[in-house]
Write an enzyme that holds these catalytic residues in place. Sequence first.
Site, PDB file in Angstrom:
ATOM      1  N   LYS A  53      46.578  37.106  39.483  1.00  0.00           N
ATOM      2  CA  LYS A  53      47.105  38.244  40.243  1.00  0.00           C
ATOM      3  C   LYS A  53      48.454  37.882  40.848  1.00  0.00           C
ATOM      4  CE  LYS A  53      42.463  39.856  41.377  1.00  0.00           C
ATOM      5  NZ  LYS A  53      41.347  39.798  42.317  1.00  0.00           N
ATOM      6  N   GLN A  97      39.250  38.274  48.190  1.00  0.00           N
ATOM      7  CA  GLN A  97      38.602  37.904  46.926  1.00  0.00           C
ATOM      8  C   GLN A  97      37.122  37.577  47.153  1.00  0.00           C
ATOM      9  OE1 GLN A  97      40.208  37.786  43.813  1.00  0.00           O
ATOM     10  NE2 GLN A  97      38.146  37.420  43.010  1.00  0.00           N
ATOM     11  N   ASP A 120      41.973  47.438  46.843  1.00  0.00           N
ATOM     12  CA  ASP A 120      40.814  47.393  45.950  1.00  0.00           C
ATOM     13  C   ASP A 120      40.048  48.719  45.943  1.00  0.00           C
ATOM     14  OD1 ASP A 120      40.377  45.172  44.413  1.00  0.00           O
ATOM     15  OD2 ASP A 120      39.498  43.975  46.029  1.00  0.00           O
TER      16      ASP A 120
END
Length: 288
Positions: A53, A97, A120
Amino acid sequence: MAKIIDGKKIAKELNEKTSDEVKKLLVKDNIVPGLVVIIVGDDEASYRYVRNKHRTAQKLGINSIVDSQPATISENELIDLINKYNNDDQINGILVQDPLPSGIDEKKITKAIDPKKDVDGFHPLNVGKLFLDDSTNYPVACTPKGIITMLDYYNIDIKGKNAVVIGRSAIVGKPMGALLLNRGASTTIIHRYTKDIYEYTRNADIVVSATGQVHLLGQDAFKKGAVIIDVGQNRDENGHLVGDVDFEDASNQASYITPVPGGVGPMTIATLMQQTVELTKWSKENGE
Ligand code: NAD
């Protein structure tokens, strides 16, 4: 023979568009989108995802920060850290994460993120908007959003189709079902307690599988001409990355099919980048 849905190609094109948007924001408004990824502990697979990412974000001109925290961080300390980024004008997207250490309640952490920076799309407010098909701008879980981008890329009809999503997780199955429903598909979400999954998949025009089970589905699971989207990222007995679908076998039945690797995976990261820039633009439009 099925057409292969080329996730790598679509992701590359999407990244090019995102990079152009980043350039425009800089030239017109002197804004650089900022993305922070908070990683807790030292899980090797998580670090690999985060590195990917980070690299992609940097390549596209996004200001990417990786904030690594020890596994000993407390829930309150993590929430304080999130609040620091919630209040930081340079940061437009915040991602924590997973997995998180067992002492930390993931749901609390998700709720701590400012919904306007929830890159997200997991915050309950944004999930609520998705399920209500709200007309305002809001972030959506990146994997399902990327799958819709793929279907649209190939002009695959969604409206009026029978869609079946296998898996009911908050990050893939449920938001995928909501997106398909919002686009007019008759949508069924099935899962590990469904008595006979084939009863559903064999009648489906579109099947999205997100179970994490190696080669759960062969050609006999699908009707002729089905569109097959394989979200699974599983290791087979030889350590190879494979999906939930037996690609060779199922290709005989499908009209379109995603490979693993090279299908849904690249789209998830590209969508995360797209959404970081969207959040930046939306906050600018709202004068924030
Ligand atoms: P999860 O474990 O949270 O959920 C799995 C779901 O599959 C559950 O709802 C379960 O009921 C269902 N399921 C499991 N076995 C089943 C069976 N035999 N029949 C019917 N349903 C069954 O997993 P998740 O986080 O949603 O991820 C699913 C898969 O997708 C994993 O392989 C994961 O690695 C992959 N994934 C890929 C991406 C990507 O970008 N490509 C993103 C997220 C997840």
